[in-house]
Design an enzyme around this catalytic site. Structure first.
Site, PDB file in Angstrom:
ATOM      1  N   ASP A  74      13.136   7.286 -82.268  1.00 54.23           N
ATOM      2  CA  ASP A  74      12.953   6.359 -83.388  1.00 54.23           C
ATOM      3  C   ASP A  74      14.107   5.360 -83.382  1.00 54.23           C
ATOM      4  O   ASP A  74      15.149   5.626 -82.771  1.00 54.23           O
ATOM      5  CB  ASP A  74      12.948   7.133 -84.728  1.00 54.23           C
ATOM      6  CG  ASP A  74      12.275   6.361 -85.861  1.00 54.23           C
ATOM      7  OD1 ASP A  74      12.723   5.239 -86.154  1.00 54.23           O
ATOM      8  OD2 ASP A  74      11.302   6.875 -86.437  1.00 54.23           O
ATOM      9  N   TYR A  95      -2.356  -5.431 -90.558  1.00 56.38           N
ATOM     10  CA  TYR A  95      -1.965  -4.046 -90.237  1.00 56.38           C
ATOM     11  C   TYR A  95      -3.198  -3.266 -89.775  1.00 56.38           C
ATOM     12  O   TYR A  95      -3.181  -2.556 -88.774  1.00 56.38           O
ATOM     13  CB  TYR A  95      -1.325  -3.424 -91.484  1.00 56.38           C
ATOM     14  CG  TYR A  95      -1.106  -1.931 -91.433  1.00 56.38           C
ATOM     15  CD1 TYR A  95      -0.075  -1.375 -90.674  1.00 56.38           C
ATOM     16  CD2 TYR A  95      -1.922  -1.062 -92.174  1.00 56.38           C
ATOM     17  CE1 TYR A  95       0.124  -0.002 -90.646  1.00 56.38           C
ATOM     18  CE2 TYR A  95      -1.720   0.309 -92.153  1.00 56.38           C
ATOM     19  CZ  TYR A  95      -0.702   0.827 -91.390  1.00 56.38           C
ATOM     20  OH  TYR A  95      -0.506   2.191 -91.363  1.00 56.38           O
ATOM     21  N   LYS A 118      -4.196  -1.677 -86.007  1.00 58.48           N
ATOM     22  CA  LYS A 118      -4.575  -0.260 -85.836  1.00 58.48           C
ATOM     23  C   LYS A 118      -5.904  -0.166 -85.090  1.00 58.48           C
ATOM     24  O   LYS A 118      -6.083   0.697 -84.233  1.00 58.48           O
ATOM     25  CB  LYS A 118      -4.691   0.425 -87.208  1.00 58.48           C
ATOM     26  CG  LYS A 118      -3.346   0.665 -87.899  1.00 58.48           C
ATOM     27  CD  LYS A 118      -2.591   1.796 -87.243  1.00 58.48           C
ATOM     28  CE  LYS A 118      -1.338   2.177 -87.966  1.00 58.48           C
ATOM     29  NZ  LYS A 118      -0.439   3.016 -87.155  1.00 58.48           N
ATOM     30  N   LYS A 129       5.133   3.783-100.961  1.00 55.87           N
ATOM     31  CA  LYS A 129       3.705   3.738-101.284  1.00 55.87           C
ATOM     32  C   LYS A 129       3.504   4.075-102.762  1.00 55.87           C
ATOM     33  O   LYS A 129       4.417   4.552-103.428  1.00 55.87           O
ATOM     34  CB  LYS A 129       2.956   4.771-100.444  1.00 55.87           C
ATOM     35  CG  LYS A 129       3.207   4.673 -98.967  1.00 55.87           C
ATOM     36  CD  LYS A 129       2.174   3.739 -98.355  1.00 55.87           C
ATOM     37  CE  LYS A 129       2.264   3.706 -96.866  1.00 55.87           C
ATOM     38  NZ  LYS A 129       2.082   4.987 -96.249  1.00 55.87           N
TER      39      LYS A 129
HETATM   40  P1  NAD Z   1       7.350   5.531 -91.526  1.00 58.34           P
HETATM   41  O1  NAD Z   1       7.569   4.068 -91.698  1.00 58.34           O
HETATM   42  O2  NAD Z   1       8.098   6.461 -92.403  1.00 58.34           O
HETATM   43  O3  NAD Z   1       7.593   5.949 -90.022  1.00 58.34           O
HETATM   44  C1  NAD Z   1       7.422   5.073 -88.953  1.00 58.34           C
HETATM   45  C2  NAD Z   1       8.659   5.168 -88.087  1.00 58.34           C
HETATM   46  O4  NAD Z   1       8.499   4.289 -86.964  1.00 58.34           O
HETATM   47  C3  NAD Z   1       9.944   4.730 -88.801  1.00 58.34           C
HETATM   48  O5  NAD Z   1      10.884   5.767 -88.816  1.00 58.34           O
HETATM   49  C4  NAD Z   1      10.421   3.539 -87.995  1.00 58.34           C
HETATM   50  O6  NAD Z   1      11.836   3.460 -87.867  1.00 58.34           O
HETATM   51  C5  NAD Z   1       9.774   3.813 -86.644  1.00 58.34           C
HETATM   52  N1  NAD Z   1       9.721   2.588 -85.868  1.00 58.34           N
HETATM   53  C6  NAD Z   1       9.246   1.370 -86.268  1.00 58.34           C
HETATM   54  N2  NAD Z   1       9.432   0.477 -85.290  1.00 58.34           N
HETATM   55  C7  NAD Z   1      10.037   1.138 -84.259  1.00 58.34           C
HETATM   56  C8  NAD Z   1      10.499   0.736 -82.996  1.00 58.34           C
HETATM   57  N3  NAD Z   1      10.377  -0.531 -82.578  1.00 58.34           N
HETATM   58  N4  NAD Z   1      11.082   1.655 -82.199  1.00 58.34           N
HETATM   59  C9  NAD Z   1      11.233   2.949 -82.607  1.00 58.34           C
HETATM   60  N5  NAD Z   1      10.804   3.381 -83.808  1.00 58.34           N
HETATM   61  C10 NAD Z   1      10.222   2.473 -84.622  1.00 58.34           C
HETATM   62  O7  NAD Z   1       5.772   5.747 -91.685  1.00 58.34           O
HETATM   63  P2  NAD Z   1       4.936   7.089 -91.891  1.00 58.34           P
HETATM   64  O8  NAD Z   1       4.418   7.079 -93.266  1.00 58.34           O
HETATM   65  O9  NAD Z   1       5.697   8.248 -91.390  1.00 58.34           O
HETATM   66  O10 NAD Z   1       3.691   6.793 -90.926  1.00 58.34           O
HETATM   67  C11 NAD Z   1       3.621   7.296 -89.596  1.00 58.34           C
HETATM   68  C12 NAD Z   1       2.405   6.704 -88.913  1.00 58.34           C
HETATM   69  O11 NAD Z   1       1.216   7.002 -89.659  1.00 58.34           O
HETATM   70  C13 NAD Z   1       2.435   5.186 -88.789  1.00 58.34           C
HETATM   71  O12 NAD Z   1       1.894   4.811 -87.553  1.00 58.34           O
HETATM   72  C14 NAD Z   1       1.545   4.708 -89.911  1.00 58.34           C
HETATM   73  O13 NAD Z   1       0.974   3.453 -89.628  1.00 58.34           O
HETATM   74  C15 NAD Z   1       0.508   5.824 -89.947  1.00 58.34           C
HETATM   75  N6  NAD Z   1      -0.121   5.926 -91.259  1.00 58.34           N
HETATM   76  C16 NAD Z   1       0.604   6.398 -92.315  1.00 58.34           C
HETATM   77  C17 NAD Z   1      -0.007   6.481 -93.561  1.00 58.34           C
HETATM   78  C18 NAD Z   1       0.752   7.008 -94.757  1.00 58.34           C
HETATM   79  O14 NAD Z   1       0.172   7.079 -95.828  1.00 58.34           O
HETATM   80  N7  NAD Z   1       2.007   7.386 -94.638  1.00 58.34           N
HETATM   81  C19 NAD Z   1      -1.343   6.080 -93.741  1.00 58.34           C
HETATM   82  C20 NAD Z   1      -2.029   5.596 -92.639  1.00 58.34           C
HETATM   83  C21 NAD Z   1      -1.426   5.543 -91.397  1.00 58.34           C
END
Ligand code: NAD
Length: 336
Positions: free
Chosen positions: A33, A150, A154, A193
């Protein structure tokens, strides 16, 4: 012999919980990350801080044929970030680059199976106008019309993973998450969120006060607690099905009701003030028909159970912040 897993996005909310879950199951885990988890130490055996938009970083972290790769890294946030209209270029560019790189090197390194976290945001806006009857069955994704860039990224990446599965024979699992929430997730700063934002507002407001809600609050959503999300992810990875499948709750509430439930948990009566703000579709909830059919399982915990845990955690975070602020003020006063 233990299995090996790579979790991309292991510093994020779902990623760091997933690392804990995989460790508890006996995996050797590498996390990657841009940042370390914000609220606790990582449970990963090995954590590489790197930018996954960079091809060299991706090559470096995928230096072996991991049994399982979980690709969760994305440029994302809550409605304020995704629908604000100022982050679209970053969201599309950054997340697409991450997916292109990770998938390509996973294939080259002979990774056996890769999980991709897609989103309910891929579903067409035209099926989510009625807050009481949104349509979010997996096959309703096309003709495509997500309501955000977004969602479009996806959907593009879902197709990218499916193409690699078809042409390069890597095992792929694609899940569409619906609003995952819980402790140790972003709860302030603009990327939080709805559940975390409402818990924070209720926790920091004195009884009898008021909280602001974006829109009329009649927009509906379903929210899934993190532990159930991980249960779904792990069952899905162990299944024979490629997906996409929904991983979400079928219990739908309006944002007004969500706020009322949090107030009830907190034992407070607050006035809801409705203000303009970025909203997204009018209604959305997970259709769990396919997940039940394919995995013989679907989330079943009532929303309130997870909400209570999340509220307690955010309330505790606010108390810690207050103590730190008072200590800082004390030091300032004694220094002057
Ligand atoms: P989050 O933002 O907490 O985690 C995403 C992580 O990706 C972060 O820690 C960020 O630092 C890392 N990241 C971003 N760009 C990066 C890069 N260039 N290099 C390395 N790391 C990078 O989000 P989350 O809630 O844990 O979501 C995880 C996944 O699930 C995501 O792909 C999100 O789109 C998907 N998602 C989440 C939800 C939700 O409700 N949380 C809903 C639908 C989809």
């Amino acid at each position: 012999m233990y299995k090996t897993a790579l979790v991309c996005g292991a510093g994020g909310f779902i990623g760091h919980h997933l690392v804990k879950r995989l460790k508890a199951e006996g995996f050797w885990v590498r996390g990657a990350d841009l940042k370390y988890p914000e609220f606790c130490n990582t449970a990963a055996d090995d954590f590489i801080q790197c930018d996954l938009r960079d091809v060299h970083s991706c090559k470096r972290i995928i230096d072996r044929s991991f049994d399982e790769v979980y690709q969760l890294a994305a440029d994302m946030g809550g409605a304020g970030y995704v629908f604000g209209g100022e982050n679209d270029a970053d969201i599309m560019h950054n997340s697409a680059l991450i997916n292109l790189n990770i998938l390509n090197y996973a294939c080259e390194a002979g990774v056996k199976k890769i999980f991709y976290s897609s989103s309910a945001c891929i579903y067409p806006e035209y099926n989510q106008m009625d807050p009481d009857n949104p349509i979010c069955s997996e096959e309703s994704a096309y003709p495509a019309l997500p309501d955000s860039e977004y969602g479009w990224e996806k959907l593009f990446s879902e197709r990218l993973y499916l193409s690699f599965y078809k042409d390069k024979k890597i095992e792929v699992r694609i899940a569409r998450f619906h609003n995952i929430f819980g402790e140790e997730g972003t709860w302030q700063g603009g990327k939080e969120k709805a559940p975390a934002a409402i818990c924070r507002k209720v926790a920091e407001t004195a009884d009898g006060g008021e909280i602001r809600i974006w829109g009329d609050g009649k927009q509906t959503r379903s929210f899934l607690y993190i532990d159930e999300c991980l249960e779904g992810v792990r069952r899905f990875m162990d299944s024979e099905f490629t997906g996409p499948i929904n991983i979400g709750s079928a219990e739908m509430v309006s944002i007004n009701e969500l706020a009322d439930r949090v107030m009830a948990i907190a034992g407070k009566h607050l006035r809801k003030i409705h203000v303009p703000g970025p909203l997204g579709v009018r209604g959305r909830k997970s259709d769990n028909t396919l997940v039940k059919h394919k995995l013989g399982w679907a989330p079943s915990q009532p929303l309130n159970k997870g909400l209570r845990k999340t509220f307690d955690w955010i309330e505790a975070q606010l108390s810690i912040q207050k103590v730190c602020y008072n200590e800082f003020k004390q030091i300032e006063i004694s220094a002057s």
